[in-house]
Structures are given as structure tokens and as C-alpha cells.
Design a protein around this motif. Structure first.
Motif, mmCIF file in Angstrom:
data_model
loop_
_atom_site.group_PDB
_atom_site.id
_atom_site.type_symbol
_atom_site.label_atom_id
_atom_site.label_comp_id
_atom_site.label_asym_id
_atom_site.label_seq_id
_atom_site.Cartn_x
_atom_site.Cartn_y
_atom_site.Cartn_z
ATOM 1 N N ARG A 258 0.852 -1.194 0.000
ATOM 2 C CA ARG A 258 0.000 0.000 0.000
ATOM 3 C C ARG A 258 0.884 1.240 0.000
ATOM 4 O O ARG A 258 1.999 1.240 0.530
ATOM 5 C CB ARG A 258 -0.884 0.024 1.242
ATOM 6 C CG ARG A 258 -1.958 -1.052 1.282
ATOM 7 C CD ARG A 258 -3.178 -0.689 0.486
ATOM 8 N NE ARG A 258 -4.261 -1.654 0.647
ATOM 9 C CZ ARG A 258 -5.523 -1.417 0.342
ATOM 10 N NH1 ARG A 258 -5.869 -0.228 -0.153
ATOM 11 N NH2 ARG A 258 -6.451 -2.344 0.494
ATOM 12 N N THR B 216 -5.363 3.285 2.389
ATOM 13 C CA THR B 216 -4.650 2.524 3.397
ATOM 14 C C THR B 216 -5.532 1.395 3.929
ATOM 15 O O THR B 216 -6.747 1.401 3.759
ATOM 16 C CB THR B 216 -4.226 3.420 4.570
ATOM 17 O OG1 THR B 216 -5.402 4.014 5.145
ATOM 18 C CG2 THR B 216 -3.279 4.507 4.108
ATOM 19 N N ARG C 159 -0.989 -2.095 6.820
ATOM 20 C CA ARG C 159 0.144 -1.197 7.094
ATOM 21 C C ARG C 159 0.707 -1.413 8.493
ATOM 22 O O ARG C 159 1.873 -1.081 8.758
ATOM 23 C CB ARG C 159 -0.275 0.263 6.907
ATOM 24 C CG ARG C 159 -1.232 0.836 7.947
ATOM 25 C CD ARG C 159 -1.707 2.202 7.497
ATOM 26 N NE ARG C 159 -2.465 2.949 8.491
ATOM 27 C CZ ARG C 159 -3.770 2.854 8.665
ATOM 28 N NH1 ARG C 159 -4.473 2.012 7.913
ATOM 29 N NH2 ARG C 159 -4.386 3.597 9.579
ATOM 30 N N ARG D 275 -0.164 10.845 -0.929
ATOM 31 C CA ARG D 275 -0.123 9.382 -1.011
ATOM 32 C C ARG D 275 1.188 9.024 -1.702
ATOM 33 O O ARG D 275 1.394 9.383 -2.861
ATOM 34 C CB ARG D 275 -1.329 8.847 -1.787
ATOM 35 C CG ARG D 275 -2.693 9.245 -1.205
ATOM 36 C CD ARG D 275 -2.872 8.723 0.217
ATOM 37 N NE ARG D 275 -4.068 9.234 0.853
ATOM 38 C CZ ARG D 275 -5.123 8.478 1.181
ATOM 39 N NH1 ARG D 275 -5.118 7.189 0.910
ATOM 40 N NH2 ARG D 275 -6.164 9.027 1.784
ATOM 41 N N SER E 81 0.436 7.319 3.524
ATOM 42 C CA SER E 81 -0.501 8.447 3.529
ATOM 43 C C SER E 81 -0.154 9.396 4.654
ATOM 44 O O SER E 81 0.099 8.967 5.787
ATOM 45 C CB SER E 81 -1.936 7.953 3.696
ATOM 46 O OG SER E 81 -2.845 9.036 3.775
#
Length: 382
Positions: A181, A332, A336, A261, A184
Motif C-alpha cells: 500500500r 490505506t 500497514r 499518497r 498516507s
């Protein structure tokens, strides 16, 4: 042999629980009962007013422990009158089940819970199966999966690998899995100038002019051109505000917010340093004072293609006939947090209607997803 767990019926039971973050709504209680009855050791891990569920079948910290992660909390309904179906009714019409969380992601939780229960009761493996289910994915995520991972570290629990059951397919069942991912972060800028009359701008220091200049520099800058597994990083200006109702007054301050991002070419620390350099340049040019604060939701991460992604792709292709593409797109997820604990990938349903009015899931796909998860477990422990 016990009867197989029906993932569709379980999805309906979970959808009927009004578990809007941070309310548990009864969803984890249903899962706790199901899993305990199948021989899982279940623990409610509660922190900060959030309820979470950890369930393990098999030996604690076994070197072959397959984990599933998901959430039972859902976003608010919005305007309930705009729904054609009861948002917590789990009504089925024309092959679709309607309700908040049908796609994101009570169907995913139901599918992996059903697969896990059937697997350990019908073909007990040499190893362990863990389900880490949170009630704080749609909120700030401060006391959800992170609380579970903290508790696991304190008590000696561990997963060897983990699959997050978030919806990952854009349009067709089986077309995409996530192997990483983007990071952010959100930065909040305040520019302080000197208030004055708009007819005499030389007697003021206009914070709006300075902010616009800064925002233009940030938005015009190309962060990168993408990396091997990621698209190019993006920066979006999401608001600029002065709160100034007068047309003849230069305001004293101006605020703006940007969201970035970012891919694996960057870290949040590096981007914060770049933003600070640009802000200092504008200060020097205009004489204003610029302050900033940043909230980091997560760093970019990648689980390199290999044994885990191959395992999932093989199972998906075996059930759907589709080989999933390996993607790092989207927002997200709780992966993560898990990536610091063990290798993690994500695979789940088609997510077209998540968070929408009349959110719905194709009933047949819920059964498909359980079958895919069952194959993954079978092949992992083979």
C-alpha cells in the motif's frame, strides 16, 4: 463431522449488528461464540473504548501459523431515507445482499471465519490458525489492529503470515490482490501575516498570497514517476481557508491542508523535510510566518512477490479461473500495521459499492470467497 458454516448466513447475522465505529454492536460477540464452539481460544482485546477479538486454534506461536485479519466496524449509514433497503437488514434481492458492511467487510470476515472453522474441525492441521478481528478500522485505527498486535507481542502470540480480507477486486471477482500500500500523510499549514485594508496592500502582509504561492509550488512539483510496484506519488490540496467574510480586509492568517499518497521512493520524514524547505522559501520571499503539523496514517510498504502471493494467486485461480494482478493501489488498510509483524497480503471481494448508499454484495461471491480461503488454508498446511 460438523455441518459446514454458511458464510452467507453469517454475513447476514453480522450485517444486522449496527457496529458503526466505535460501537461493537454484537458482531464480535457472534464471532466469539462461533469460534469458541469450534475450539478456538478467544480473547477480547479492548483498548481505548474499542473492542477487538483475537482467536487462535492450535499451538501458541507455532512456526506455521496462518493469520486472517479483518474488521467488523462500518462507516455511518448517512441518509437512511436514501436507502432502498434497511441498512442493517441484510435483505437479499436479485442475488445481492444489501446493507452497511456487506462489502466492507463483514462478508470477508464471515468467509474467513467460516473457512477457518470448517478447516480446523474437518481437517485439523499441523499448525495454528489465528483470526485477528478489529472494531476500529474505519475510525482512527489507534486501538484496533494496533492494539491486537501490541497484545500479541506482550503475550507471545505470533502469526507466520497474514491475509487481510479487505475487498480488493475493482470489477471482477479474482482480478486483484494487494501486495502493498502507498503511505498516507496529511499536513496542516498556517500562514500568519499582517492584517490590513485591501486598498492599501503595501501596509499588510497578505497570508493568502503567500499560501497560494506555496500551494502552487507543492501541487506543481512531481514527487516521482513511480517505482517497480507503485504508481507515481500524489499530492492533493484539499482545503484553503481564511474565514474572512469581508472584501475590503486582508486577513491576518490563512490555513490549508494537503494530503500526500506516497510510494516506496519516499518516507514520511523525507516528505516532511521537503515541505518544510518549501515553506521556508515562501517565508523568505514574503515575510510571513508559516507553521505546519503532519499526521502520518502509514508508511508505504511492499510484500515482495513470492511464496505468500503465489499461494493466494493459485487458490484464486483455482476457484475463479482468474489470475489476480498484484497491486499496491487504493487507500490505506490495516495491512500497514501487520507488515511490521509478518508478511501480509490482501485479497477479498469486489468493492464497487463500499461506503455507498445501498452497499451490497453478490451472494454467490461470498461462497466463492470462503472456498478460496479454504483452499489457501489447505495449501498452506499441505
Amino acid at each position: 463431522m460438523t455441518n459446514p458454516v454458511d458464510p452467507v448466513a453469517l454475513t447476514a447475522d453480522l450485517v444486522r449488528c449496527p457496529s458503526v465505529t466505535p460501537t461493537e454492536g454484537g458482531a464480535l460477540t457472534i464471532l466469539d461464540g462461533l469460534l469458541t464452539g469450534a475450539g478456538f481460544a478467544c480473547t477480547r482485546v479492548n483498548r481505548g473504548g474499542i473492542e477487538n477479538l483475537f482467536a487462535r486454534w492450535g499451538e501458541k506461536n507455532h512456526p506455521r501459523t496462518f493469520g486472517f485479519n479483518g474488521h467488523t466496524d462500518v462507516v455511518p449509514v448517512g441518509d437512511a431515507a436514501a436507502w432502498a433497503h434497511d441498512p442493517f437488514g441484510a435483505e437479499v434481492e436479485d442475488g445481492f445482499m444489501y446493507g452497511r458492511g456487506t462489502t466492507d467487510m463483514k462478508s470477508g470476515v464471515a468467509a474467513f471465519a467460516a473457512a477457518a472453522v470448517d478447516f480446523v474441525t474437518q481437517t485439523p492441521p499441523d499448525g495454528a490458525v489465528v483470526l485477528a478481528i478489529t472494531g476500529d478500522e474505519e475510525g482512527d485505527a489507534l486501538d484496533g489492529t494496533t492494539a491486537l498486535l501490541d497484545w500479541m507481542a506482550q503475550t507471545g502470540e505470533a502469526m507466520s503470515v497474514c491475509l487481510v480480507g479487505e475487498p480488493t477486486c475493482p470489477d471482477t471477482m479474482g482480478e486483484m490482490m494487494k501486495i502493498g500500500r502507498r503511505g498516507s500523510m496529511t499536513t496542516y499549514f498556517t500562514v500568519k501575516g499582517v492584517q490590513g485594508h485591501s486598498a492599501y496592500p503595501h501596509r499588510a502582509k497578505n497570508p493568502v498570497h503567500a499560501m497560494v504561492r506555496l500551494m502552487d509550488r507543492l501541487a506543481s512539483h512531481r514527487l516521482d514517476q513511480g517505482t517497480d510496484h507503485f504508481d507515481a506519488s500524489t499530492l492533493a490540496i484539499v482545503t484553503i481557508d481564511t474565514g474572512n467574510p469581508a472584501t475590503n480586509v486582508i486577513p491576518a492568517d490563512c490555513k490549508a491542508t494537503v494530503n500526500i499518497r506516497f510510494n516506496d521512493a519516499h518516507t514520511s520524514d523525507g516528505l516532511i523535510a521537503w515541505l518544510d524547505v518549501e515553506a521556508r522559501k515562501i517565508e523568505a520571499e514574503t515575510g510571513v510566518i508559516i507553521t505546519a503539523s503532519t499526521k502520518v496514517s502509514g508508511e508505504s510498504f511492499l510484500t515482495p512477490p513470492g511464496a505468500l502471493s503465489d499461494l493466494v494467486a493459485k487458490a484464486v485461480h483455482g476457484v475463479t479461473g482468474v489470475t489476480p494482478g498484484l497491486s499496491t493501489s487504493g487507500g490505506t488498510s490495516d495491512a500497514r500495521f501487520i507488515k511490521n509483524h509478518c508478511p501480509v497480503v490482501e485479497f477479498g471481494l469486489v468493492g464497487r459499492t463500499m461506503h455507498q448508499v445501498d452497499e451490497r454484495v453478490e451472494v454467490a461471491q461470498v461462497g466463492q470467497l470462503k472456498t478460496i480461503y479454504s483452499r489457501i488454508l489447505r495449501d498452506y498446511f499441505a
